[in-house]
Design a protein around this motif. Structure first.
Motif, PDB file in Angstrom:
ATOM      1  N   ASP A  44       0.778  -1.106   0.049  1.00 28.71           N
ATOM      2  CA  ASP A  44      -0.133  -0.052  -0.015  1.00 28.71           C
ATOM      3  C   ASP A  44       1.014   1.080   0.144  1.00 28.71           C
ATOM      4  OD1 ASP A  44      -2.688   1.134   0.217  1.00 28.71           O
ATOM      5  OD2 ASP A  44      -1.937   1.798   2.219  1.00 28.71           O
ATOM      6  N   LEU A  45       1.034   1.804  -1.109  1.00 23.30           N
ATOM      7  CA  LEU A  45       1.966   3.006  -1.188  1.00 23.30           C
ATOM      8  C   LEU A  45       1.214   4.151  -1.468  1.00 23.30           C
ATOM      9  CD1 LEU A  45       4.393   1.124  -3.718  1.00 23.30           C
ATOM     10  CD2 LEU A  45       4.623   1.194  -1.128  1.00 23.30           C
ATOM     11  N   HIS A  46       1.249   5.016  -0.533  1.00 23.56           N
ATOM     12  CA  HIS A  46       0.476   6.252  -0.553  1.00 23.56           C
ATOM     13  C   HIS A  46       1.291   7.412  -1.017  1.00 23.56           C
ATOM     14  CE1 HIS A  46      -3.452   7.899   0.824  1.00 23.56           C
ATOM     15  NE2 HIS A  46      -2.805   9.023   1.134  1.00 23.56           N
ATOM     16  N   VAL A  47       2.668   7.420  -0.749  1.00 27.24           N
ATOM     17  CA  VAL A  47       3.296   8.352  -1.321  1.00 27.24           C
ATOM     18  C   VAL A  47       4.630   7.736  -1.849  1.00 27.24           C
ATOM     19  CG1 VAL A  47       5.457  10.187  -0.629  1.00 27.24           C
ATOM     20  CG2 VAL A  47       2.974   9.901   0.693  1.00 27.24           C
ATOM     21  N   THR A  52      -0.236   3.647  -5.177  1.00 26.18           N
ATOM     22  CA  THR A  52      -1.101   2.649  -5.178  1.00 26.18           C
ATOM     23  C   THR A  52      -2.283   2.729  -4.508  1.00 26.18           C
ATOM     24  OG1 THR A  52      -0.105   1.222  -3.590  1.00 26.18           O
ATOM     25  CG2 THR A  52       0.631   0.888  -5.775  1.00 26.18           C
ATOM     26  N   SER A  53      -2.174   3.817  -3.558  1.00 22.52           N
ATOM     27  CA  SER A  53      -3.342   4.312  -2.764  1.00 22.52           C
ATOM     28  C   SER A  53      -3.614   5.657  -2.866  1.00 22.52           C
ATOM     29  CB  SER A  53      -3.279   3.727  -1.258  1.00 22.52           C
ATOM     30  OG  SER A  53      -2.152   4.232  -0.736  1.00 22.52           O
ATOM     31  N   LEU A  96     -11.321  -0.178  -1.908  1.00 24.54           N
ATOM     32  CA  LEU A  96     -11.016   1.061  -0.938  1.00 24.54           C
ATOM     33  C   LEU A  96     -10.995   0.651   0.659  1.00 24.54           C
ATOM     34  CD1 LEU A  96     -14.287   1.856   0.531  1.00 24.54           C
ATOM     35  CD2 LEU A  96     -14.743   2.079  -1.721  1.00 24.54           C
ATOM     36  N   TYR A  97     -10.607   1.620   1.342  1.00 25.54           N
ATOM     37  CA  TYR A  97     -10.645   1.616   2.914  1.00 25.54           C
ATOM     38  C   TYR A  97     -10.999   3.099   3.428  1.00 25.54           C
ATOM     39  CZ  TYR A  97      -5.612   2.875   2.772  1.00 25.54           C
ATOM     40  OH  TYR A  97      -4.539   3.255   2.613  1.00 25.54           O
ATOM     41  N   ALA A  98     -11.797   2.986   4.263  1.00 27.53           N
ATOM     42  CA  ALA A  98     -12.119   4.323   4.951  1.00 27.53           C
ATOM     43  C   ALA A  98     -11.947   4.276   6.556  1.00 27.53           C
ATOM     44  CB  ALA A  98     -13.667   4.475   4.953  1.00 27.53           C
ATOM     45  N   PHE A  99     -11.499   5.462   6.961  1.00 31.18           N
ATOM     46  CA  PHE A  99     -11.216   5.802   8.484  1.00 31.18           C
ATOM     47  C   PHE A  99     -12.475   5.692   9.054  1.00 31.18           C
ATOM     48  CE2 PHE A  99      -7.174   6.530   6.114  1.00 31.18           C
ATOM     49  CZ  PHE A  99      -6.355   5.826   6.959  1.00 31.18           C
ATOM     50  N   THR A 100     -12.852   5.124   9.849  1.00 30.40           N
ATOM     51  CA  THR A 100     -14.487   5.013  10.618  1.00 30.40           C
ATOM     52  C   THR A 100     -14.348   5.225  11.942  1.00 30.40           C
ATOM     53  OG1 THR A 100     -14.186   2.310  10.423  1.00 30.40           O
ATOM     54  CG2 THR A 100     -14.957   3.439   8.602  1.00 30.40           C
ATOM     55  N   SER A 101     -13.385   5.435  12.696  1.00 29.46           N
ATOM     56  CA  SER A 101     -13.349   5.573  14.095  1.00 29.46           C
ATOM     57  C   SER A 101     -12.813   6.817  14.412  1.00 29.46           C
ATOM     58  CB  SER A 101     -12.736   4.428  14.815  1.00 29.46           C
ATOM     59  OG  SER A 101     -12.823   4.802  16.331  1.00 29.46           O
ATOM     60  N   GLN A 102     -13.547   7.567  15.394  1.00 26.62           N
ATOM     61  CA  GLN A 102     -13.121   8.636  15.896  1.00 26.62           C
ATOM     62  C   GLN A 102     -11.994   8.529  17.116  1.00 26.62           C
ATOM     63  OE1 GLN A 102     -16.055  11.879  16.650  1.00 26.62           O
ATOM     64  NE2 GLN A 102     -17.659  10.548  15.510  1.00 26.62           N
ATOM     65  N   THR A 103     -12.192   7.337  17.743  1.00 33.10           N
ATOM     66  CA  THR A 103     -11.341   7.289  18.867  1.00 33.10           C
ATOM     67  C   THR A 103     -10.084   6.251  18.729  1.00 33.10           C
ATOM     68  OG1 THR A 103     -12.780   5.504  19.534  1.00 33.10           O
ATOM     69  CG2 THR A 103     -13.345   7.669  20.405  1.00 33.10           C
ATOM     70  N   GLU A 104     -10.219   5.192  17.699  1.00 31.78           N
ATOM     71  CA  GLU A 104      -9.026   4.430  17.360  1.00 31.78           C
ATOM     72  C   GLU A 104      -8.817   4.306  15.778  1.00 31.78           C
ATOM     73  OE1 GLU A 104     -10.307   0.785  19.205  1.00 31.78           O
ATOM     74  OE2 GLU A 104     -12.204   0.707  18.118  1.00 31.78           O
ATOM     75  N   LEU A 105      -7.507   4.021  15.419  1.00 31.29           N
ATOM     76  CA  LEU A 105      -7.097   3.770  14.011  1.00 31.29           C
ATOM     77  C   LEU A 105      -7.790   2.420  13.513  1.00 31.29           C
ATOM     78  CD1 LEU A 105      -5.663   5.129  11.852  1.00 31.29           C
ATOM     79  CD2 LEU A 105      -3.764   4.121  12.723  1.00 31.29           C
ATOM     80  N   SER A 106      -9.094   2.785  12.981  1.00 35.26           N
ATOM     81  CA  SER A 106      -9.642   1.427  12.461  1.00 35.26           C
ATOM     82  C   SER A 106     -10.257   1.836  11.099  1.00 35.26           C
ATOM     83  CB  SER A 106     -10.922   1.419  13.300  1.00 35.26           C
ATOM     84  OG  SER A 106     -11.850   0.420  12.796  1.00 35.26           O
TER      85      SER A 106
END
Length: 181
Positions: A44-47, A52-53, A96-106
């Motif tokens: 998963d290469l963001h930069v 690739t993401s 795809l993936y989505a960041f779905t938590s306000q309290t943890e990296l999920s």
């Protein structure tokens, strides 16, 4: 009362559908179920020179939270036999993936494993589930597939192999166990 009738009708329909699956499998000539297990590495290469993401949506508050809540990323990550990006590519993880938590990296993840080489070339697996990133081992559900993986179900176990927090580039070891026909 009307809601209960609709619920009963829906439940009856699902029961009929799932009870007919063995009959359908026999009629389709799918034979006995097989179990396949394989290991791969997802890059998963963001930069990168060729990412690739890619972030496609971001809430105004996403950067204010360490969990990136509200960010959506689309992926076309290579799947390789080994942990190096130069290893033999056997497919792509597309979705795809989505960041779905306000309290943890999920993350909520939904992607297809598209096999472009090897024993399962031309087949796909559908992966979906919650990825609680800080955990050493995370498990996602296999909810379907095509060609060699018709009527697939199973699970994929992800472990972070390497992670660069400055670039958000990650390599994950992906161990998949799937039952298919």
């Amino acid at each position: 009362m009307r809601g209960n009738e609709a619920l009963a009708t829906g439940m009856a329909s699902l029961l009929l559908f799932f009870s007919s699956m063995p009959i359908c499998q026999a009629q389709l000539g799918l034979g006995e179920p097989k179990v396949s297990c394989f290991d791969s590495y997802l890059h998963d290469l963001h930069v990168a020179k060729k990412p690739t993401s890619v972030t496609v949506a971001k809430a105004n508050t996403a950067n204010a939270l360490p969990t990136l809540f509200g960010e959506v990323v689309v992926i076309d990550d290579p799947l390789t036999e080994g942990p190096k990006l130069t290893s033999k590519v056997i497919g792509q993880a597309q979705g795809l993936y989505a960041f779905t938590s306000q309290t943890e990296l999920s993350l909520f993840e939904s992607h297809n494993l598209v096999f472009t080489d090897g024993k399962f070339k031309g087949s796909t697996l559908i992966v979906m589930g919650r990825n609680l990133v800080p955990l050493k081992v995370r498990e996602l559900s296999i909810i379907g597939g095509t060609r060699a993986f018709r009527l697939a179900h199973g699970y994929g176990v992800k472990q972070t192999y390497s992670n660069d927090t400055t670039t958000l580039n990650a390599i994950e070891h992906y161990n998949v166990t799937v039952i298919h026909y």
